[in-house]
Design a protein around this motif. Structure first.
Motif, mmCIF file in Angstrom:
data_model
loop_
_atom_site.group_PDB
_atom_site.id
_atom_site.type_symbol
_atom_site.label_atom_id
_atom_site.label_comp_id
_atom_site.label_asym_id
_atom_site.label_seq_id
_atom_site.Cartn_x
_atom_site.Cartn_y
_atom_site.Cartn_z
ATOM 1 N N GLN A 21 47.464 5.127 53.059
ATOM 2 C CA GLN A 21 47.276 6.708 52.652
ATOM 3 C C GLN A 21 48.616 7.343 52.087
ATOM 4 O OE1 GLN A 21 45.238 8.352 56.916
ATOM 5 N NE2 GLN A 21 45.682 5.816 57.012
ATOM 6 N N ASP A 162 48.881 18.060 51.896
ATOM 7 C CA ASP A 162 48.157 18.847 52.676
ATOM 8 C C ASP A 162 48.083 18.284 53.729
ATOM 9 O OD1 ASP A 162 50.329 20.667 52.187
ATOM 10 O OD2 ASP A 162 48.814 21.899 50.812
ATOM 11 N N GLU A 163 46.420 17.193 52.680
ATOM 12 C CA GLU A 163 45.339 17.328 53.910
ATOM 13 C C GLU A 163 45.233 15.731 53.434
ATOM 14 O OE1 GLU A 163 41.900 18.797 56.901
ATOM 15 O OE2 GLU A 163 42.837 19.325 54.411
ATOM 16 N N ILE A 164 44.948 14.699 53.720
ATOM 17 C CA ILE A 164 43.553 13.850 53.725
ATOM 18 C C ILE A 164 42.584 13.848 54.329
ATOM 19 C CG2 ILE A 164 44.198 10.918 52.931
ATOM 20 C CD1 ILE A 164 47.257 10.747 54.039
ATOM 21 N N SER A 165 41.357 12.965 53.359
ATOM 22 C CA SER A 165 40.278 12.852 53.411
ATOM 23 C C SER A 165 39.819 10.809 53.427
ATOM 24 C CB SER A 165 39.084 13.583 52.865
ATOM 25 O OG SER A 165 39.372 15.044 52.776
ATOM 26 N N THR A 188 42.534 15.944 50.002
ATOM 27 C CA THR A 188 41.799 16.204 50.580
ATOM 28 C C THR A 188 41.280 17.811 49.617
ATOM 29 O OG1 THR A 188 41.492 16.259 52.430
ATOM 30 C CG2 THR A 188 40.430 18.189 52.038
ATOM 31 N N SER A 201 38.177 14.312 57.535
ATOM 32 C CA SER A 201 39.987 15.344 57.221
ATOM 33 C C SER A 201 40.582 14.568 58.131
ATOM 34 C CB SER A 201 39.955 16.418 57.151
ATOM 35 O OG SER A 201 38.995 16.851 56.205
ATOM 36 N N LYS A 202 41.596 14.414 57.166
ATOM 37 C CA LYS A 202 42.869 13.612 58.824
ATOM 38 C C LYS A 202 43.307 14.850 58.990
ATOM 39 C CE LYS A 202 42.187 8.272 57.378
ATOM 40 N NZ LYS A 202 41.722 8.032 59.375
#
Length: 202
Positions: A21, A162-165, A188, A201-202
């Protein structure tokens, strides 16, 4: 931005799932005689060594191909699949063969060179897969065993997503329960991710 020095060794010493990640948003840079090409890493897949039926090193399988996986975190593991070269970041402790496949990058520098190598002007399709990105960036089997901290192939600091899936890995159908592990990570909604499959999403 300094392309001559990659991220320090301790960056790569994070646990493999965490590193997979942390790599998202980092810049993958390859220097060749043709020029420099680079892209932001937007998709990775983690392979947790001996216990992971999808890993090349499952059951501590040690071959000429997998030997580098037993080395220090931050080394380059390239291998051939069909006619494509795929590139991985060696992770995990010494003698614990784990690795992270770089599945897709967002083109950043040297886009003309990447388009020439790939024979396409389609920006979205340029590096949206593990075989596509190596061809575009000029990554070859000659990079095997080198360090991502020193040129010609380096990973440098980029931007924080901004966002990780996360979701199941791709193309490992014959690996029993391992095919369901949610060890694929992507930025994401990034358009350069290889495949937009259902994820969390995390």
């Amino acid at each position: 931005m300094n392309y001559t020095q990659g991220l320090p060794a301790d960056f790569f010493q994070q646990p493999t799932l965490q590193l997979a990640q942390s790599l998202l948003g980092c810049l993958l840079v390859k220097e060749t005689t043709e020029g420099i090409a680079s892209g932001y890493i937007v998709e990775t897949e983690a392979y947790i060594g001996p216990e992971d039926r999808a890993a090349h090193s499952y059951n501590n399988r040690r071959t000429k191909r997998t030997e580098v996986m037993f080395g220090e975190a931050g080394l380059i593991y390239t291998y051939k699949m069909h006619t494509h070269t795929l590139v991985n970041v060696v992770s995990g402790p010494l003698e614990k063969p784990e690795a992270i496949l770089i599945r897709a990058v967002e083109p950043y520098m040297g886009i003309d060179l990447m388009q020439k190598r790939r024979g396409t002007d389609n920006l979205k399709n340029l590096t949206s897969g593990p075989g596509k990105l190596t061809k575009a960036l000029g990554i070859t089997m000659e990079d095997y065993g080198h360090s991502f901290s020193t040129p010609p192939l380096v990973i440098v600091q980029g931007k924080i997503p901004d966002e990780i899936s996360s979701g199941a890995r791709i193309g490992i159908d014959n690996t029993g329960e391992a095919k369901e592990y949610p060890w694929r990570f992507w930025v994401t909604n990034n358009p350069f991710v290889s495949r937009h499959r259902k994820g969390t999403s995390k």
